[in-house]
Design an enzyme around this catalytic site. Sequence first.
Site, PDB file in Angstrom:
ATOM      1  N   CYS A  61      -3.901 -16.288  35.126  1.00 17.84           N
ATOM      2  CA  CYS A  61      -4.658 -15.886  36.404  1.00 17.84           C
ATOM      3  C   CYS A  61      -5.567 -14.763  36.134  1.00 17.84           C
ATOM      4  CB  CYS A  61      -3.926 -15.271  37.388  1.00 17.84           C
ATOM      5  SG  CYS A  61      -4.845 -14.839  38.994  1.00 17.84           S
ATOM      6  N   CYS A  65      -3.709  -7.712  39.440  1.00 17.88           N
ATOM      7  CA  CYS A  65      -2.687  -7.410  40.326  1.00 17.88           C
ATOM      8  C   CYS A  65      -1.376  -6.671  39.737  1.00 17.88           C
ATOM      9  CB  CYS A  65      -2.080  -8.574  41.290  1.00 17.88           C
ATOM     10  SG  CYS A  65      -3.662  -9.374  41.970  1.00 17.88           S
ATOM     11  N   CYS A  68       2.061  -8.404  39.235  1.00 16.76           N
ATOM     12  CA  CYS A  68       2.278  -9.704  39.127  1.00 16.76           C
ATOM     13  C   CYS A  68       2.401 -10.147  37.695  1.00 16.76           C
ATOM     14  CB  CYS A  68       0.838 -10.284  39.581  1.00 16.76           C
ATOM     15  SG  CYS A  68       1.138 -12.163  39.634  1.00 16.76           S
ATOM     16  N   CYS A 105       6.366 -24.113  50.329  1.00 16.19           N
ATOM     17  CA  CYS A 105       5.088 -23.172  50.333  1.00 16.19           C
ATOM     18  C   CYS A 105       4.910 -23.480  48.979  1.00 16.19           C
ATOM     19  CB  CYS A 105       5.521 -21.657  50.373  1.00 16.19           C
ATOM     20  SG  CYS A 105       6.305 -21.375  52.208  1.00 16.19           S
ATOM     21  N   CYS A 136       2.810 -24.860  53.536  1.00 19.66           N
ATOM     22  CA  CYS A 136       2.201 -23.551  53.314  1.00 19.66           C
ATOM     23  C   CYS A 136       1.493 -23.648  52.012  1.00 19.66           C
ATOM     24  CB  CYS A 136       3.239 -22.556  53.508  1.00 19.66           C
ATOM     25  SG  CYS A 136       2.438 -20.832  53.355  1.00 19.66           S
ATOM     26  N   CYS A 196      -0.198 -16.489  57.253  1.00 20.43           N
ATOM     27  CA  CYS A 196       1.017 -15.923  56.651  1.00 20.43           C
ATOM     28  C   CYS A 196       0.479 -14.840  55.938  1.00 20.43           C
ATOM     29  CB  CYS A 196       1.909 -16.796  55.771  1.00 20.43           C
ATOM     30  SG  CYS A 196       3.050 -16.246  54.954  1.00 20.43           S
ATOM     31  N   ARG A 268       9.446 -12.031  57.427  1.00 18.63           N
ATOM     32  CA  ARG A 268      10.077 -12.713  56.217  1.00 18.63           C
ATOM     33  C   ARG A 268      10.602 -11.743  55.454  1.00 18.63           C
ATOM     34  NH1 ARG A 268       6.927 -16.960  54.053  1.00 18.63           N
ATOM     35  NH2 ARG A 268       7.739 -17.953  55.922  1.00 18.63           N
TER      36      ARG A 268
HETATM   37  N1  SAM Z   1      -2.751 -16.232  43.500  1.00 16.81           N
HETATM   38  C1  SAM Z   1      -2.613 -16.029  44.907  1.00 16.81           C
HETATM   39  C2  SAM Z   1      -3.007 -14.777  45.361  1.00 16.81           C
HETATM   40  O1  SAM Z   1      -2.722 -13.690  44.742  1.00 16.81           O
HETATM   41  O2  SAM Z   1      -3.440 -14.680  46.631  1.00 16.81           O
HETATM   42  C3  SAM Z   1      -1.496 -16.676  45.321  1.00 16.81           C
HETATM   43  C4  SAM Z   1      -0.143 -16.338  44.557  1.00 16.81           C
HETATM   44  S1  SAM Z   1       0.279 -14.513  44.902  1.00 16.81           S
HETATM   45  C5  SAM Z   1       1.905 -14.586  43.685  1.00 16.81           C
HETATM   46  C6  SAM Z   1       1.204 -14.411  46.337  1.00 16.81           C
HETATM   47  C7  SAM Z   1       1.654 -12.852  46.603  1.00 16.81           C
HETATM   48  O3  SAM Z   1       2.839 -12.849  45.917  1.00 16.81           O
HETATM   49  C8  SAM Z   1       1.241 -11.813  46.325  1.00 16.81           C
HETATM   50  O4  SAM Z   1      -0.149 -11.363  47.128  1.00 16.81           O
HETATM   51  C9  SAM Z   1       2.040 -10.755  46.352  1.00 16.81           C
HETATM   52  O5  SAM Z   1       2.099  -9.943  47.768  1.00 16.81           O
HETATM   53  C10 SAM Z   1       3.295 -11.455  46.187  1.00 16.81           C
HETATM   54  N2  SAM Z   1       4.153 -11.011  44.728  1.00 16.81           N
HETATM   55  C11 SAM Z   1       3.420 -11.583  43.547  1.00 16.81           C
HETATM   56  N3  SAM Z   1       3.976 -10.882  42.633  1.00 16.81           N
HETATM   57  C12 SAM Z   1       5.101 -10.153  43.169  1.00 16.81           C
HETATM   58  C13 SAM Z   1       6.262  -9.293  42.619  1.00 16.81           C
HETATM   59  N4  SAM Z   1       6.391  -9.086  41.511  1.00 16.81           N
HETATM   60  N5  SAM Z   1       6.825  -8.464  43.901  1.00 16.81           N
HETATM   61  C14 SAM Z   1       7.113  -9.089  44.914  1.00 16.81           C
HETATM   62  N6  SAM Z   1       5.666  -9.735  45.484  1.00 16.81           N
HETATM   63  C15 SAM Z   1       4.863 -10.359  44.653  1.00 16.81           C
HETATM   64 FE1  SF4 Z   2      -3.162 -13.731  40.253  1.00 14.87          FE
HETATM   65 FE2  SF4 Z   2      -0.601 -12.855  40.491  1.00 14.87          FE
HETATM   66 FE3  SF4 Z   2      -2.835 -11.229  41.595  1.00 14.87          FE
HETATM   67 FE4  SF4 Z   2      -2.128 -14.030  42.749  1.00 14.87          FE
HETATM   68  S1  SF4 Z   2      -0.836 -12.126  42.845  1.00 14.87           S
HETATM   69  S2  SF4 Z   2      -4.445 -13.396  42.234  1.00 14.87           S
HETATM   70  S3  SF4 Z   2      -1.557 -15.073  40.814  1.00 14.87           S
HETATM   71  S4  SF4 Z   2      -2.569 -11.893  39.442  1.00 14.87           S
END
Ligand code: SAM
Ligand code: SF4
Length: 349
Positions: A61, A65, A68, A105, A136, A196, A268
Amino acid sequence: MNQHTFSPPELRHDWTREQVQALFALPFNDLLFRAQTVHRQFHESNTVQLSTLLSIKTGACPEDCGYCPQSVRFETGLKKEPLMEVQAVVEAAREAKAGGATRFCMGAAWRSPKDRDLDKVEAMVREVKALGLETCMTLGMLKDTQAQRLADAGLDYYNHNLDTSPEYYGKVITTRTYQDRLDTLEHVRNAGMKTCCGGIVGMGEQPEDRAELLRQLANLPAHPDSVPINNLVQVAGTPLKGTAALDPLDFVRQIAVARIMMPKSAVRLSAGRTEMSDELQALCFFAGANSIFYGDKLLTTENPQNAKDRALLARLGMSVQGAESAVQEEAMEALITTGGPSCSASGCC
Ligand code: SAM
Ligand code: SF4
Ligand code: DTB
């Protein structure tokens, strides 16, 4: 005033910072009593909704973030996978349903989907729905036209989190703005899908940031239908690995305040359950959580095994919302063998 009587909560969208901080400042027992009281006004008290996650496109990606494992910018050792084939997704959904989930989801590691990706994604929505599951998706930012395409395909919920307070946000993510997230949520609402939307705690934020996240969520034009509260899953290679863990009681407070501020929403208990004891999860349910991710994987990280969760629900005398009778019977059997008490099950009162 009798401190144990509360007037029915309205659906408010005008919370001030001081009001939210005052909820967090309540003595723990008062906060939980109040959250459980609100919970019982709007929800069945011993019922939980189960959603199973599937990563339909994994890793690589472009976003940054800091929590992530799927960002291309961090060395997390995650194997990237292209967008899955529709039939493989349907197979996973069938298994999720057989395991007892009622919602499926699908998540993609995209900044935003390309219009050409949506043909396949729409087919996934239609075929998963045809199995009798709610759907979802979480695919990143959406344009209004993309949200409309997903709604027209029958997508029930779209997950897009605010993640944290506007003030702390820039410490965690620099490649998209808070306003970008609010815009996507607006497109999702306008297209008629359920939202959500929640966030993550335990990212090194201050108590005021956790309060402000909930204020932002509750002051949206409509409360999200589902509010995931994630505890950071610390993944090696991500910038947030090594962050000081949140006091577990502060996690419970986050659930309780979310329940009070968004009384009709499903709250949740999301990522981070693998590291939680049964007792901590029980407190979260008491504080108003009524939905979990169910299945041995979240998107790329571990989640408790199905059998462990069924045993937990049985220990607590909780039933599964909308589950088919075979799953309920299995839960009841586990309840009998573990001897877990529940007023409604034992008929004691
Ligand atoms: N890429 C898309 C986005 O960011 O909108 C969808 C997938 S992203 C993994 C969905 C959500 O998962 C993120 O917004 C975050 O809140 C949560 N998430 C991701 N990594 C995480 C982690 N290590 N611990 C807790 N929540 C996490
Ligand atoms: Fe990409 Fe992870 Fe951020 Fe979603 S949360 S936009 S998968 S880096
Ligand atoms: C949400 O708020 N939590 C889920 C879901 N929405 C998509 C994702 C949690 C991801 C945890 C890290 C992982 O497994 O990759």
